[in-house]
Design an enzyme around this catalytic site. Structure first.
Site, PDB file in Angstrom:
ATOM      1  N   TYR A 192      -1.231  -4.624  -7.532  1.00 14.84           N
ATOM      2  CA  TYR A 192      -2.249  -3.752  -6.956  1.00 14.84           C
ATOM      3  C   TYR A 192      -1.717  -2.335  -6.714  1.00 14.84           C
ATOM      4  O   TYR A 192      -2.466  -1.364  -6.750  1.00 14.84           O
ATOM      5  CB  TYR A 192      -2.783  -4.359  -5.657  1.00 14.84           C
ATOM      6  N   LYS A 205      -6.417   1.885  -0.671  1.00 15.68           N
ATOM      7  CA  LYS A 205      -7.249   1.068   0.221  1.00 15.68           C
ATOM      8  C   LYS A 205      -6.749   1.169   1.662  1.00 15.68           C
ATOM      9  O   LYS A 205      -7.550   1.146   2.604  1.00 15.68           O
ATOM     10  CB  LYS A 205      -7.250  -0.391  -0.235  1.00 15.68           C
TER      11      LYS A 205
END
Length: 255
Positions: free
Chosen positions: A154, A161
């Site tokens: 990720y 995020k």
């Protein structure tokens, strides 16, 4: 008109396919009495086709959240369809391929900056652009993926995020005096178009389906969408700066 969102006017971003969380939000919102306006970027004709699959075809406004002219003109374009907004859904995220799939140490700043601009800063930009249309009791809801941990593959999207989660708290702080709420829904992994663009995303899928206490469906966007609707409704009038996990309980487990 009846339903959880009866009479509400919503702006929903991020509808690309009918497998997106944003599409499920728009569909359920209409079924619960809301008027929905969509935004699209790039493949606008695709978004317009997807919009016709909703219970009621929804108007689509072109919006690039990194374009200051688009943002400045958003309120006027929304007014062509509704006279105000009670809720805004931010379902926007993007990172160049260099920022994903294990390239954390090598991704150049230019690519990281793009990821942060589109996935993090746009949350504030969208809220501010929609602010002239909102009144006390309105809500902004965004979508995140648990940023309290470092996830394999990720990489910089995880950093973006984390920034999004912090930005939501600051938005809650600064919009609270106007009676406007800001909350996020942290969904488990779903087989959306965004997920398919992440190399090695199947690592998430296996972990969740095997370990989530409530189990986890990789193809059911409705639980996350229902949480968004709840936060957009009048049933959370004193909740802001919050992150609601909709992940089958996976976040509550140890490593």
């Amino acid at each position: 008109m009846s339903g959880l969102l009866a009479g509400k006017r919503l702006l929903v971003t991020g509808v690309i396919t009918d497998a997106s969380i944003a599409f499920s939000v728009a569909k359920l919102a209409q079924e619960n009495g809301a008027q929905v306006v969509l935004t699209g970027f790039g493949r606008l004709s695709l978004v317009e086709r997807i919009a016709k699959r909703l219970p009621e075809p929804a108007p689509v406004i072109e919006l690039d959240v990194t374009n200051t002219e688009h943002l400045a003109g958003l309120a006027d374009k929304v007014r062509e369809h509704v006279d105000g907004l009670d809720g805004v859904v931010h379902s926007i995220g993007f990172a160049p391929q260099s920022c994903l799939g294990g390239g954390f140490l090598d991704a150049p700043w230019e690519d990281v900056a793009t990821a942060v601009h589109v996935s993090t800063y746009s949350y504030k930009s969208l809220a501010v652009a929609a602010l002239p249309l909102m009144s006390p009791g309105s809500a902004v809801v965004g979508l995140t993926f648990d940023a309290t941990k470092a996830w394999p593959v990720y990489d910089w999207m995880g950093v973006a995020k984390a920034g999004l989660e912090s930005a939501s708290r600051y938005l809650a702080l600064h919009l609270g005096k106007q009676g406007i709420r800001s909350n996020l829904v942290s969904a488990g992994p779903l087989r959306t178009m965004a997920a398919k663009s992440i190399p090695g995303f199947d690592q998430f899928e296996q972990a969740w389906t095997e370990r989530a206490p409530l189990g986890w469906s990789l193809t059911d966007q409705e639980p996350a969408a229902r949480a968004c609707l709840a936060l957009l409704s009048d049933w959370f009038p004193a909740t802001t700066g919050e992150i609601v996990h909709v992940d089958g309980g996976y976040h509550a487990l140890g490593a």
